[in-house]
Design a protein around this motif. Structure first.
Motif, short mmCIF file in Angstrom:
data_model
loop_
_atom_site.label_atom_id
_atom_site.label_comp_id
_atom_site.label_asym_id
_atom_site.label_seq_id
_atom_site.Cartn_x
_atom_site.Cartn_y
_atom_site.Cartn_z
N ARG A 134 -0.54 13.86 -2.41
CA ARG A 134 -0.85 12.19 -2.78
C ARG A 134 0.35 11.89 -3.19
O ARG A 134 1.63 12.47 -3.88
N HIS A 135 0.53 10.25 -3.16
CA HIS A 135 1.69 9.84 -3.59
C HIS A 135 1.93 9.88 -5.13
O HIS A 135 1.03 9.84 -5.80
N PRO A 136 3.17 10.07 -5.53
CA PRO A 136 3.49 10.10 -7.07
C PRO A 136 2.68 9.04 -7.79
O PRO A 136 2.22 9.37 -8.93
N TYR A 137 2.64 7.80 -7.30
CA TYR A 137 2.02 6.82 -8.04
C TYR A 137 0.46 6.97 -8.06
O TYR A 137 -0.34 6.66 -9.30
N THR A 138 -0.12 7.46 -7.09
CA THR A 138 -1.52 7.99 -7.21
C THR A 138 -1.89 9.35 -8.41
O THR A 138 -2.46 9.12 -9.09
N LYS A 139 -0.64 9.95 -8.37
CA LYS A 139 -0.86 11.07 -9.12
C LYS A 139 -0.75 10.55 -10.76
O LYS A 139 -1.55 11.00 -11.65
N GLU A 140 -0.19 9.46 -10.77
CA GLU A 140 0.26 8.79 -12.23
C GLU A 140 -1.29 8.21 -12.55
O GLU A 140 -1.67 8.44 -13.49
N LEU A 141 -2.01 7.48 -11.61
CA LEU A 141 -3.19 6.67 -11.96
C LEU A 141 -4.15 7.80 -12.36
O LEU A 141 -5.01 7.96 -12.99
N ILE A 142 -4.16 9.08 -11.41
CA ILE A 142 -5.13 10.21 -11.82
C ILE A 142 -4.87 10.64 -13.20
O ILE A 142 -5.70 11.09 -14.06
N SER A 143 -3.42 10.96 -13.54
CA SER A 143 -3.34 11.58 -14.93
C SER A 143 -3.80 10.37 -15.99
O SER A 143 -4.16 11.09 -17.18
N LEU A 170 0.81 -1.26 0.06
CA LEU A 170 0.03 -0.13 0.08
C LEU A 170 0.93 1.37 -0.10
O LEU A 170 1.71 1.24 0.95
N VAL A 171 0.69 2.02 -0.91
CA VAL A 171 1.65 3.30 -1.13
C VAL A 171 1.01 4.49 -0.78
O VAL A 171 1.63 5.52 -0.56
N ASP A 172 -0.37 4.58 -0.77
CA ASP A 172 -1.01 5.63 -0.22
C ASP A 172 -2.36 5.21 0.21
O ASP A 172 -3.01 4.11 -0.06
N GLN A 173 -2.92 5.91 1.36
CA GLN A 173 -4.54 5.52 1.48
C GLN A 173 -4.83 7.21 2.12
O GLN A 173 -4.35 7.71 2.79
#
Ligand code: ADP
Ligand code: MG
Length: 253
Positions: A242-251, A228-231
């Motif tokens: 937000r974690h960079p990976y969450t931002k990637e998913l958002i993009s 889990l990288v972000d919650q």
């Protein structure tokens, strides 16, 4: 109130390959908690561990403060009454040789001695099946059909009806709309939201689709390579922290 508490859950396939890596989170009663991450990150493995279809290698899973790893067969049976799962592919989840009504009655038949239903009521098999089909907005004549005579969306509604039939506490929804076309996806997601409210259910909603998760869930867990990288609360999805990976998913949504 805390329903499910996962601590440092770890699961290996063979000795080398770690599928779920020290995952910890809580799920509160009545909430729809989202778990998002790309294919292969360990979401289904985590779901199977929660259902105890898969044994964990370390960590703990507490459901209503009871450690499910320690349950014997008899207690496991009662545990499974409180926790149901809906899989991605309804065709694989339904026995092709059984009519819809016979698949639907199966959990009730297994648990009838211990059930104390508050929303549904059992007077006869036919009447019970009618209530279940109505709850998932399917016409009652589908009771006598076989799975292959139904559309994908109708089949998934049948597996949802089966999951809610014994009024569990928690339903794990593992990519429940991934096999459906866009129109049925939307309809099934709004049905699930409605059912959660009417039946006081809690959901762990698993998806690779952040848009669906943010629409359905109050809180979101982000998983990458087993961890889990972000919650965060869904209101904070677009926060800068937000974690960079969450931002990637958002993009990409
Ligand atoms: P997700 O549901 O997020 O797509 P999975 O939990 O299915 O991910 O898979 C996580 C990882 O574990 C993947 O690398 C997958 O290849 C591996 N895996 C899944 N099931 C098994 C299995 N039964 N045996 C060996 N490896 C598996
Ligand atoms: Mg999966």
């Amino acid at each position: 109130m805390n329903l499910l508490s996962i601590k440092e859950l770890t699961k290996f396939y063979q000795s080398e390959k770690i599928a779920v890596d020290h995952v910890s989170f809580n799920l509160n009663k009545g909430e729809c908690l989202g778990l998002v991450g790309e294919s292969g990150c360990g979401k289904s493995t985590l779901a199977r561990c929660l259902m105890r279809i898969e044994r964990i290698d370390s960590g703990s899973i507490l459901f209503e403060n009871e450690a499910i790893e320690l349950l014997d067969e008899r207690h496991l049976h009662s545990y499974r009454k409180k926790m149901q799962i809906v899989f991605q592919n309804p065709s694989a989840a339904l026995n092709p040789k059984l009519k819809v009504k016979d698949s639907l009655i199966d959990p009730y038949a297994q648990y009838k001695k211990e059930l104390n239903l508050s929303h549904f009521s059992y007077t006869s098999k036919d009447a019970f099946i009618r209530q279940l089909l109505e709850a998932v907005e399917l016409p009652s004549h589908l009771a006598d059909k076989y799975p292959h005579e139904l559309s994908g969306g109708q089949r998934q509604r049948v597996t949802i009806a089966r999951a809610i039939s014994i009024e569990p506490e928690l339903i794990v929804l593992d990519e429940p709309t991934a096999s459906l076309d866009v129109i049925s996806q939307k309809a099934v997601l709004s049905l699930l939201t409605e059912l959660r409210e009417t039946l006081n259910l809690s959901y762990l909603f698993i998806s690779h689709d952040l848009a669906a998760v943010s629409q359905m869930c109050q809180r979101i867990l982000v998983m990458k390579d087993g961890r889990l990288v972000d919650q965060f609360n869904t209101n904070y999805l677009f926060d800068n922290e937000r974690h960079p990976y969450t931002k990637e998913l958002i993009s990409i949504f």
